[in-house]
Design a protein around this motif. Structure first.
Motif, PDB file in Angstrom:
ATOM      1  N   LYS A  59       8.226   3.383   1.832  1.00  0.00           N
ATOM      2  CA  LYS A  59       8.885   2.735   2.972  1.00  0.00           C
ATOM      3  C   LYS A  59       8.981   1.221   2.745  1.00  0.00           C
ATOM      4  O   LYS A  59       9.989   0.606   3.089  1.00  0.00           O
ATOM      5  CB  LYS A  59       8.139   3.055   4.276  1.00  0.00           C
ATOM      6  N   LYS A  65      11.836   0.787   0.323  1.00  0.00           N
ATOM      7  CA  LYS A  65      13.159   1.069   0.899  1.00  0.00           C
ATOM      8  C   LYS A  65      13.553   0.052   1.963  1.00  0.00           C
ATOM      9  O   LYS A  65      14.741  -0.216   2.160  1.00  0.00           O
ATOM     10  CB  LYS A  65      13.185   2.487   1.479  1.00  0.00           C
ATOM     11  N   ASN A  91       6.509   7.909   9.505  1.00  0.00           N
ATOM     12  CA  ASN A  91       6.019   6.789   8.697  1.00  0.00           C
ATOM     13  C   ASN A  91       7.058   5.675   8.625  1.00  0.00           C
ATOM     14  O   ASN A  91       6.715   4.494   8.578  1.00  0.00           O
ATOM     15  CB  ASN A  91       5.721   7.258   7.267  1.00  0.00           C
ATOM     16  N   GLY A 124      11.355  13.997   0.822  1.00  0.00           N
ATOM     17  CA  GLY A 124      11.760  14.249   2.204  1.00  0.00           C
ATOM     18  C   GLY A 124      13.271  14.258   2.291  1.00  0.00           C
ATOM     19  O   GLY A 124      13.911  15.306   2.303  1.00  0.00           O
ATOM     20  N   SER A 125      13.875  13.063   2.287  1.00  0.00           N
ATOM     21  CA  SER A 125      15.337  12.974   2.271  1.00  0.00           C
ATOM     22  C   SER A 125      15.875  13.006   0.847  1.00  0.00           C
ATOM     23  O   SER A 125      17.066  13.224   0.634  1.00  0.00           O
ATOM     24  CB  SER A 125      15.783  11.672   2.936  1.00  0.00           C
ATOM     25  N   GLY A 126      15.015  12.747  -0.130  1.00  0.00           N
ATOM     26  CA  GLY A 126      15.447  12.691  -1.522  1.00  0.00           C
ATOM     27  C   GLY A 126      15.821  11.300  -1.984  1.00  0.00           C
ATOM     28  O   GLY A 126      16.108  11.089  -3.171  1.00  0.00           O
ATOM     29  N   THR A 182      14.015   8.604  -2.422  1.00  0.00           N
ATOM     30  CA  THR A 182      13.085   8.004  -3.386  1.00  0.00           C
ATOM     31  C   THR A 182      13.283   8.588  -4.781  1.00  0.00           C
ATOM     32  O   THR A 182      13.441   7.848  -5.757  1.00  0.00           O
ATOM     33  CB  THR A 182      11.627   8.227  -2.912  1.00  0.00           C
ATOM     34  N   THR A 198       3.209   7.833  -2.405  1.00  0.00           N
ATOM     35  CA  THR A 198       4.204   7.172  -1.563  1.00  0.00           C
ATOM     36  C   THR A 198       3.633   6.695  -0.224  1.00  0.00           C
ATOM     37  O   THR A 198       4.381   6.276   0.658  1.00  0.00           O
ATOM     38  CB  THR A 198       5.387   8.133  -1.319  1.00  0.00           C
TER      39      THR A 198
END
Ligand SMILES: *Cc1c(COP(=O)(O)O)cnc(C)c1O
Length: 324
Positions: free
Chosen positions: A45, A48, A73, A184-186, A188, A292
């Protein structure tokens, strides 16, 4: 404004650890401790959000808005980063009613985040540009970041993570067959894979989502060869887990001194330790696992009474300083 917050120059360390499975099989792992990049804005996070917040501030936005679940998170991290950089934050939360006692939301609110509940139906539309436009009518000066923070600006932060990994691998002469992370969303894994084109990736999906694989294939042109997704450590789906996984997390922490939790990194390390055959790993293959972060999520599980062992509160308190 505190620009220094995202201006860290030190790389997060990569350490070698060994875990012994219940049948006494030793597993050697390399772990990139991105959970230590910041105690509150942790792991991916931080990576990002860095360029998302820089963009919002640089382009004169009054605030940053985003989406997340009640224990997210990303929402937690955005609230802290916004308060550090002196920019307002707004969180659209998937819930019928904001729970004032939820520790993640409570903390985000303390950090100055404005929270708005979105019904499940509305939340379904979080990636629909027309729906976002209707939200933007009420918040015209806000920069909207997608759920989980995965967008092109996030990729610049992941490129820095990739560069860091490359130079550490060279300087420390690290040998590893794959890089692995929780998916999760891809965002990373795709960002990393794009900037480490000569590495093989294992993505441990934590969401029961058939579309995810397609999304990832579409995002990363070389991903069919480079990224292998593993869907056998769901434990029932996002946020779900059982006693075996909870005990694994505590065992892993006990043996390696690396704190993990059962929503993201617990599933990653469980797969790397107990599902090696399904992952196509031989006993000597060493994987570089990206930690992560996400340890604030422990507070949510404690709140939901999902953890009986008192060790969890200690792990939370010694890693996530929320009362300072
Ligand atoms: C958000 C999150 C992930 C998922 O990252 P994606 O880029 O969405 O795949 C993984 N691990 C932790 C700890 C997270 O908080």
């Amino acid at each position: 404004m505190n620009n220094a917050f995202f201006n860290k120059t030190d790389a997060t360390e990569i350490i070698a650890v060994e875990f012994k499975t219940k049948s006494n099989q030793p597993i050697s792992l390399l772990v990139k401790r991105d959970d230590k990049i910041d105690p509150l804005v942790s792991g991916n996070k931080w990576r990002k959000l860095k360029y998302n917040l820089a963009y919002a501030i640089g382009n004169g936005y009054k605030g940053v808005a985003s989406f997340g679940g009640a224990f997210s998170n990303h929402i937690f991290a955005l609230s802290v980063a916004g308060s550090q950089l002196g920019i307002k934050t707004l969180g659209f939360i998937r819930t019928h009613k904001l729970d004032a006692n939820n520790p993640t939301l409570q903390f985000a609110k303390e950090k100055g985040m404005n929270l708005i509940a979105l019904s499940r139906d509305d939340y379904q539309q979080r990636n629909n540009p027309a729906f976002i436009k209707t939200l933007q009518v009420s918040y015209p000066d806000y920069f909207f970041v997608p759920e989980g923070g995965s967008n092109n600006l996030a990729e610049s932060g992941l490129q820095e993570l990739a560069t860091e990994i490359n130079s550490q691998a060279n300087n420390q002469k690290l040998e590893f067959s794959h890089i692995a992370c929780a998916v999760g969303s891809g965002g990373t894994i795709c960002g990393l894979a794009k900037h480490l084109p000569n590495r093989n990736f294992l993505g441990i999906t934590v969401v029961k989502d058939e579309l995810l694989f397609e999304t990832i294939l579409n995002r990363s042109s070389s991903s069919t060869k480079q990224i292998r997704l593993h869907h056998d450590a769901w434990f029932g789906g996002y946020g779900k887990f059982d006693q075996e996984l909870v005990e694994f997390c505590l065992d892993f922490y006990q043996q390696t001194d690396i704190p993990i939790e059962p929503v993201y990194t617990g599933k990653l390390f469980y797969a790397l330790c107990y599902q090696r055959q399904q992952l196509g790993l031989s006993s000597n293959d060493v994987v570089l696992a990206i930690h992560t972060g996400g340890l604030q999520g422990i507070a949510g599980q404690l709140y939901l009474n999902k953890f009986e062992d008192p060790k969890w509160r200690k792990i939370l308190e010694s890693n996530v300083p929320t009362d300072s």
